[in-house]
Enzyme design. Structure first.
Site, PDB file in Angstrom:
ATOM      1  N   TYR A  35       0.909  -1.134   0.087  1.00  0.00           N
ATOM      2  CA  TYR A  35      -0.146   0.193   0.258  1.00  0.00           C
ATOM      3  C   TYR A  35       0.685   1.420  -0.161  1.00  0.00           C
ATOM      4  O   TYR A  35       2.037   1.395  -0.013  1.00  0.00           O
ATOM      5  CB  TYR A  35      -0.823  -0.402   1.442  1.00  0.00           C
ATOM      6  CG  TYR A  35      -0.204   0.559   2.495  1.00  0.00           C
ATOM      7  CD1 TYR A  35       0.410  -0.677   2.973  1.00  0.00           C
ATOM      8  CD2 TYR A  35      -0.179   1.534   2.793  1.00  0.00           C
ATOM      9  CE1 TYR A  35       0.924  -0.413   4.739  1.00  0.00           C
ATOM     10  CE2 TYR A  35      -0.062   1.507   4.392  1.00  0.00           C
ATOM     11  CZ  TYR A  35       0.675   0.783   5.159  1.00  0.00           C
ATOM     12  OH  TYR A  35       1.345   1.391   6.402  1.00  0.00           O
ATOM     13  N   ARG A  54       8.376   4.545  -4.650  1.00  0.00           N
ATOM     14  CA  ARG A  54       8.303   3.119  -3.694  1.00  0.00           C
ATOM     15  C   ARG A  54       7.426   2.391  -3.526  1.00  0.00           C
ATOM     16  O   ARG A  54       7.348   1.097  -3.638  1.00  0.00           O
ATOM     17  CB  ARG A  54       8.056   4.013  -2.245  1.00  0.00           C
ATOM     18  CG  ARG A  54       7.903   2.630  -1.580  1.00  0.00           C
ATOM     19  CD  ARG A  54       8.116   3.287   0.178  1.00  0.00           C
ATOM     20  NE  ARG A  54       6.610   4.686   0.634  1.00  0.00           N
ATOM     21  CZ  ARG A  54       6.561   5.192   1.068  1.00  0.00           C
ATOM     22  NH1 ARG A  54       7.207   5.243   2.563  1.00  0.00           N
ATOM     23  NH2 ARG A  54       5.365   5.661   2.069  1.00  0.00           N
ATOM     24  N   ARG A 100      -7.170 -20.558  -2.365  1.00  0.00           N
ATOM     25  CA  ARG A 100      -6.524 -20.856  -1.332  1.00  0.00           C
ATOM     26  C   ARG A 100      -4.834 -21.685  -1.946  1.00  0.00           C
ATOM     27  O   ARG A 100      -5.198 -22.212  -0.783  1.00  0.00           O
ATOM     28  CB  ARG A 100      -6.919 -20.701  -0.172  1.00  0.00           C
ATOM     29  CG  ARG A 100      -5.740 -20.267   0.865  1.00  0.00           C
ATOM     30  CD  ARG A 100      -6.467 -20.301   2.533  1.00  0.00           C
ATOM     31  NE  ARG A 100      -5.589 -19.492   3.480  1.00  0.00           N
ATOM     32  CZ  ARG A 100      -4.831 -20.666   3.937  1.00  0.00           C
ATOM     33  NH1 ARG A 100      -3.899 -22.004   3.406  1.00  0.00           N
ATOM     34  NH2 ARG A 100      -3.779 -20.061   4.572  1.00  0.00           N
ATOM     35  N   HIS A 102      -0.307 -21.293  -0.654  1.00  0.00           N
ATOM     36  CA  HIS A 102       0.341 -20.642  -0.589  1.00  0.00           C
ATOM     37  C   HIS A 102       1.133 -19.356  -1.561  1.00  0.00           C
ATOM     38  O   HIS A 102       1.736 -18.919  -2.010  1.00  0.00           O
ATOM     39  CB  HIS A 102       1.176 -21.069   0.761  1.00  0.00           C
ATOM     40  CG  HIS A 102       1.257 -20.804   1.890  1.00  0.00           C
ATOM     41  ND1 HIS A 102      -0.095 -21.860   1.921  1.00  0.00           N
ATOM     42  CD2 HIS A 102       1.385 -20.594   3.054  1.00  0.00           C
ATOM     43  CE1 HIS A 102      -0.742 -21.999   3.111  1.00  0.00           C
ATOM     44  NE2 HIS A 102       0.612 -20.673   3.981  1.00  0.00           N
ATOM     45  N   LYS A 149       6.784  -1.504   1.874  1.00  0.00           N
ATOM     46  CA  LYS A 149       5.413  -1.493   2.813  1.00  0.00           C
ATOM     47  C   LYS A 149       4.138  -2.187   2.084  1.00  0.00           C
ATOM     48  O   LYS A 149       3.090  -2.608   1.978  1.00  0.00           O
ATOM     49  CB  LYS A 149       4.919   0.183   1.776  1.00  0.00           C
ATOM     50  CG  LYS A 149       4.341   1.148   3.532  1.00  0.00           C
ATOM     51  CD  LYS A 149       3.886   2.702   2.058  1.00  0.00           C
ATOM     52  CE  LYS A 149       3.091   3.241   3.548  1.00  0.00           C
ATOM     53  NZ  LYS A 149       2.818   3.434   4.587  1.00  0.00           N
ATOM     54  N   GLU A 182      12.385   2.218  14.352  1.00  0.00           N
ATOM     55  CA  GLU A 182      11.542   3.856  13.951  1.00  0.00           C
ATOM     56  C   GLU A 182       9.846   3.877  14.803  1.00  0.00           C
ATOM     57  O   GLU A 182      10.028   2.304  16.076  1.00  0.00           O
ATOM     58  CB  GLU A 182      10.729   3.239  12.047  1.00  0.00           C
ATOM     59  CG  GLU A 182      10.436   2.284  12.042  1.00  0.00           C
ATOM     60  CD  GLU A 182       9.914   1.822  10.273  1.00  0.00           C
ATOM     61  OE1 GLU A 182      10.193   2.835   9.727  1.00  0.00           O
ATOM     62  OE2 GLU A 182      10.249   0.751  10.258  1.00  0.00           O
ATOM     63  N   LEU A 206      11.191   1.371   7.275  1.00  0.00           N
ATOM     64  CA  LEU A 206      10.382   2.019   5.896  1.00  0.00           C
ATOM     65  C   LEU A 206      11.596   2.709   5.688  1.00  0.00           C
ATOM     66  O   LEU A 206      11.235   3.724   6.356  1.00  0.00           O
ATOM     67  CB  LEU A 206       8.849   2.311   5.794  1.00  0.00           C
ATOM     68  CG  LEU A 206       8.320   2.737   4.762  1.00  0.00           C
ATOM     69  CD1 LEU A 206       7.942   1.053   4.368  1.00  0.00           C
ATOM     70  CD2 LEU A 206       6.963   3.060   5.417  1.00  0.00           C
TER      71      LEU A 206
HETATM   72  N1  PLP Z   1       7.299   3.787   9.239  1.00  0.00           N
HETATM   73  C1  PLP Z   1       6.245   2.454   9.248  1.00  0.00           C
HETATM   74  C2  PLP Z   1       6.380   1.972   9.491  1.00  0.00           C
HETATM   75  C3  PLP Z   1       4.743   3.376   8.710  1.00  0.00           C
HETATM   76  O1  PLP Z   1       3.983   2.626   8.259  1.00  0.00           O
HETATM   77  C4  PLP Z   1       5.363   4.924   7.462  1.00  0.00           C
HETATM   78  C5  PLP Z   1       3.964   5.133   7.303  1.00  0.00           C
HETATM   79  O2  PLP Z   1       2.701   4.669   7.440  1.00  0.00           O
HETATM   80  C6  PLP Z   1       6.510   5.450   8.174  1.00  0.00           C
HETATM   81  C7  PLP Z   1       7.821   5.246   8.368  1.00  0.00           C
HETATM   82  C8  PLP Z   1       6.139   7.056   7.654  1.00  0.00           C
HETATM   83  O3  PLP Z   1       6.503   7.167   6.019  1.00  0.00           O
HETATM   84  P1  PLP Z   1       6.246   8.354   5.577  1.00  0.00           P
HETATM   85  O4  PLP Z   1       6.816   8.935   5.581  1.00  0.00           O
HETATM   86  O5  PLP Z   1       6.417   7.298   4.281  1.00  0.00           O
HETATM   87  O6  PLP Z   1       4.585   8.307   6.044  1.00  0.00           O
END
Ligand code: PLP
Length: 287
Positions: A35, A54, A100, A102, A149, A182, A206
């Site tokens: 997403y 991304r 279904r 895997h 993501k 993070e 991320l």
């Molecule tokens: N880290 C994680 C795990 C996230 O899910 C997000 C955003 O959803 C971020 C960092 C921040 O990323 P962005 O600046 O692209 O929104």
């Protein structure tokens, strides 16, 4: 006026709540999808190129073949139809619906593509912009590819809920070795001796789009920014801390696990970056 959130489901425009999805969708069964979330300011998607880069990368890493140009065109159409000026766009692509197993469907099925646009009327982060946010450390139990993501957000959801139950705005994820990675949905920065420290990119975080912008803005503002691994044990030495995210923007962090960061007030470096973000946005809106 259309009904918000206004959506596009595999090419068909409709209110989000009118969409029905097969229970065999692999996003539903396996979390087999990715997403993206973009912020809308002045009716335009902010940092569009970076978010779509991304999105492309996430799709490639999990080997979903989707027509990204068509998704982008549909996103613009959905945004225009929605009439939203301040809000967000959510885009999700799953490997599609198939019996279904895997392994991937053979022959492949069409991905399921969802886009929706919603308005942000009240900024949920507003109450924390002046005084700063409180965070709770939570073990980072996510998988080894947090750079994708993916819609697999169970560990992030559990961490965010733990933070919420502790009266905190966000969870601060900590690796087994005590390294802060993070937030559950934000990127984290520390400030020490006037220098900003940010977690290096890699499979454990991320690549935040707002993080990327911050690196650029800090550079422009003449604030030194270095990549380094912030340790939980070093939180007491920090002068400032802040987080960034598409909807959080730049937000001071003033407390972690009930202990104040420095004097417990947003610091000057953070405030400079909050102002730099606002100025960047103003210039972009005026383009
Ligand atoms: N880290 C994680 C795990 C996230 O899910 C997000 C955003 O959803 C971020 C960092 C921040 O990323 P962005 O600046 O692209 O929104």
């Amino acid at each position: 006026m259309v009904q918000l959130p206004w959506a596009n489901w595999n090419g068909a425009a409709m209110p989000l709540t009118d969409i029905t999805v097969s229970v065999l969708d692999r996003g539903f069964l396996f979390g087999d999808g990715i997403y993206e979330v973009l912020r809308i300011y002045g009716g335009r998607p902010f940092l569009l190129r970076e978010h779509f880069q991304r999105l492309r990368r996430s799709l490639k890493e999990i080997r979903i073949e989707a027509d990204v140009e068509r998704i982008e065109q549909r996103m613009h159409d959905t945004l225009r139809e929605s009439g939203v000026q301040s809000g967000l766009v959510y885009i999700q692509v799953t490997r599609g619906a198939a019996s279904r197993t895997h392994r991937f469907p053979d022959p492949p099925v069409a991905p399921n593509e969802l886009i929706y646009v919603d308005a942000i009327e009240l900024d949920p982060y507003e109450p924390f912009r002046n005084g700063g946010a409180k965070l709770l450390t939570v073990d980072d139990v996510r998988w080894g590819r947090c750079d994708i993501k993916s819609v697999n957000l169970l560990a992030n959801c559990l961490a965010a809920q733990a933070a919420f139950e502790a009266g905190c705005l966000e969870a601060l994820l900590v690796d087994r070795d005590g390294t802060i990675t993070e937030g559950s949905h934000t990127s984290i920065f520390g400030v020490h001796n006037g220098r900003i420290m940010v977690t290096p990119m890699g499979p454990h975080i991320l690549p935040g789009i707002t993080r990327g912008l911050m690196v650029k803005l800090a550079d422009r503002a003449g604030v030194e920014i270095v990549e380094g691994r912030l340790q939980r044990s070093a939180l007491a030495d920090l002068d400032e801390m802040f987080l960034t995210g598409t909807t959080a923007e730049v937000l001071p962090v003033t407390e972690v696990d009930g202990r104040a960061i420095a004097d417990g007030r947003p610091g000057p470096v953070t405030q400079r970056l909050v102002a730099a973000y606002a100025a960047y946005l103003r210039d972009w809106l005026a383009e």
